[in-house]
Design an enzyme around this catalytic site. Structure first.
Site, short mmCIF file in Angstrom:
data_model
loop_
_atom_site.label_atom_id
_atom_site.label_comp_id
_atom_site.label_asym_id
_atom_site.label_seq_id
_atom_site.Cartn_x
_atom_site.Cartn_y
_atom_site.Cartn_z
N SER A 1 1.07 -10.99 56.30
CA SER A 1 0.40 -11.31 57.56
C SER A 1 -0.67 -12.38 57.41
O SER A 1 -1.54 -12.52 58.26
CB SER A 1 -0.23 -10.04 58.15
N ALA B 1 -14.19 -4.92 55.75
CA ALA B 1 -14.76 -5.49 56.97
C ALA B 1 -16.17 -6.02 56.78
O ALA B 1 -16.65 -6.84 57.58
CB ALA B 1 -14.74 -4.45 58.08
N LYS B 2 -16.85 -5.58 55.73
CA LYS B 2 -18.22 -6.03 55.49
C LYS B 2 -18.27 -7.45 54.94
O LYS B 2 -19.34 -8.06 54.90
CB LYS B 2 -18.92 -5.08 54.53
N ASN C 1 -12.12 -5.47 44.52
CA ASN C 1 -12.96 -4.68 45.41
C ASN C 1 -13.98 -3.89 44.59
O ASN C 1 -14.00 -3.97 43.35
CB ASN C 1 -12.10 -3.77 46.30
N ASP D 1 -4.76 -9.69 49.69
CA ASP D 1 -3.92 -10.82 49.30
C ASP D 1 -4.22 -12.05 50.16
O ASP D 1 -4.29 -13.17 49.65
CB ASP D 1 -2.44 -10.46 49.44
N GLY E 1 2.11 -5.20 59.04
CA GLY E 1 2.86 -5.60 57.86
C GLY E 1 1.99 -6.24 56.80
O GLY E 1 0.88 -6.70 57.06
N ASP F 1 -3.67 -3.07 60.92
CA ASP F 1 -3.01 -2.77 59.65
C ASP F 1 -3.72 -3.54 58.54
O ASP F 1 -3.70 -4.77 58.53
CB ASP F 1 -1.53 -3.17 59.72
N SER G 1 -5.59 -11.29 59.33
CA SER G 1 -4.43 -10.56 58.79
C SER G 1 -4.42 -9.09 59.21
O SER G 1 -3.35 -8.52 59.40
CB SER G 1 -4.40 -10.66 57.26
#
Length: 220
Positions: free
Chosen positions: A187, A119-120, A82, A149, A184, A143, A179
């Protein structure tokens, strides 16, 4: 909490046999543990030259000694991180500058880097200088645990099937979007779920061998 992965030796890693078509992935967590980092870095450096190695430094990047991090980055084929992790490695800057510096100064053997922006979507820069920012998908997030991952796993899965990197990044964005709509950390969606999601999002889907397939919608 540190578990068995916090104490590794080369003898313990010896039974892990890497085959010709395998991809190897490591997260920064194991490299952050004093009892495992040296053995794992040695094992990574000894990987056969043709084996793709994918690395995610994770939020614990500050706990990885600079010398260990440099060794791992030097063997990295694909780096996925990130913005905060990218800045920890390459200094401050916008996403384009960071991606360029990561490739030029830290990952000399890499095919490319992926900088995830939640989200971008994500920014992808290839070793040949090609660049694309792949937008994310708008969903109602429940979540976000495990989204990174899911993104990395889907990206590697697509690349391993021959999908081109920019399209693989779109596939990974879809996986991450799905996800976060689930509770959790475990996901990650299936390929069928990702393909279905992409079909509703519009645009091309990917075939089993990475070929684009145009989505046909029924006429009214």
């Amino acid at each position: 909490w540190p578990g068995a992965e916090s104490v590794l030796s080369l003898d313990m890693l010896a039974p892990v046999v890497v085959a010709a078509d395998d991809w190897v992935f490591t997260s920064g967590y194991t490299l952050s543990y004093p009892g495992s980092r040296d053995a794992l870095a040695d094992w990574i450096e000894a990987l056969p030259a043709g084996i793709p190695f994918v690395f995610d430094p994770t939020p614990v990047i500050a706990d990885i000694p600079g010398s260990t991090l440099a060794r791992v980055l030097a063997r990295t084929t694909w780096l996925s991180c990130n913005m905060g992790e990218a800045a920890e490695i390459a200094g401050q800057g916008d996403v384009k500058a960071l991606a360029a510096r990561l490739l030029a100064g830290h990952c000399p053997k890499a095919d490319g880097v992926v900088i995830r922006s939640a989200a971008k979507g994500c920014h992808v820069r290839l070793a040949d200088g090609s660049v694309q920012t792949i937008p994310g998908f708008e969903v109602d997030a429940l979540d976000t645990n495990g989204a990174g991952d899911a993104h990395i796993g889907a990206f590697v899965s697509a690349l391993a099937r021959g999908v081109q990197p920019f399209e693989a990044a779109r596939y990974a964005n879809a996986a991450a979007a799905i996800s976060v709509t689930r509770h959790g950390g475990s996901s990650a969606p299936t390929d069928y779920e990702i393909q279905t999601f992409l079909s509703h999002a519009g645009g091309p889907q990917m075939g089993l061998h990475g070929r684009k397939q145009e989505v046909k919608r029924p006429t009214a």
